[in-house]
Design a protein around this motif. Structure first.
Motif, PDB file in Angstrom:
ATOM      1  N   PRO A   1       4.214   2.348  -3.979  1.00 38.85           N
ATOM      2  CA  PRO A   1       3.654   2.154  -5.314  1.00 38.85           C
ATOM      3  C   PRO A   1       4.696   1.780  -6.368  1.00 38.85           C
TER       4      PRO A   1
ATOM      5  N   GLU B   1       0.823  -1.218   0.000  1.00 47.48           N
ATOM      6  CA  GLU B   1       0.000   0.000   0.000  1.00 47.48           C
ATOM      7  C   GLU B   1       0.853   1.262   0.000  1.00 47.48           C
TER       8      GLU B   1
ATOM      9  N   ALA C   1      -4.847  -1.628  -7.243  1.00 54.22           N
ATOM     10  CA  ALA C   1      -3.509  -1.030  -7.234  1.00 54.22           C
ATOM     11  C   ALA C   1      -2.395  -2.070  -7.337  1.00 54.22           C
ATOM     12  N   THR C   2      -2.667  -3.315  -6.919  1.00 57.57           N
ATOM     13  CA  THR C   2      -1.614  -4.343  -6.919  1.00 57.57           C
ATOM     14  C   THR C   2      -1.936  -5.535  -7.818  1.00 57.57           C
TER      15      THR C   2
END
Length: 150
Positions: free
Chosen positions: A51, A48, A79-80
């Protein structure tokens, strides 16, 4: 004229055994920026907050949250979702390997591993990640051009 060196790829090493982390750091530190987690929840927090992560080497057998659950959560997060994950584990049964791939792992390496093979796999997955990013950038450029032309 100053030129900035290209950013070194950033890897997250996740293993609850300090000796395993030491071996990986010794193998990878010269070429990569490294982050380390000894628990699954800690790995998710690092993801988290970082990035610029490029790849995760993830143990399966850990207390509290195993690597399979970490992988599942990473794949569920926008995001991942695309972050390359290589399981690095002593679990060698076919069912374990298949489960890892079904949960979204990009690769599965069993311990004890052969350092040249692990380095080659890391390099290959980082290259694929770089190429995917370049393709996404080109697609965005093309979309912008098409909007201008239409």
């Amino acid at each position: 004229m100053t030129s900035t060196a290209p950013r070194r790829p950033c890897l997250l090493l996740v293993d609850d055994t300090p000796a395993n982390i030491q071996i990986l750091v010794g193998l990878l530190a010269a070429d990569y920026e490294l982050k380390v987690a000894t628990r699954g929840a800690q790995a998710l927090q690092i993801c988290e907050k970082t990035p610029q992560l490029d790849l995760i080497l993830l143990d399966v057998m850990m207390p509290e949250m195993d690597g399979y659950e970490v992988c599942r959560r990473l794949r569920a997060n926008e995001a991942t979702r695309e972050l390359p994950i290589i399981f690095l584990t002593a679990k060698t049964e076919v069912d374990d390997v298949v489960r890892g791939f079904e949960l979204g792992a990009n690769d599965y390496v069993t311990k004890p591993f052969r350092p040249p093979e692990l380095l080659a796999r890391v390099h290959t997955h980082l290259l694929v990640r770089l190429q995917q990013r370049e393709i996404a950038e080109k697609n965005n450029e093309l979309k912008e051009i098409l909007q201008i032309v239409s």
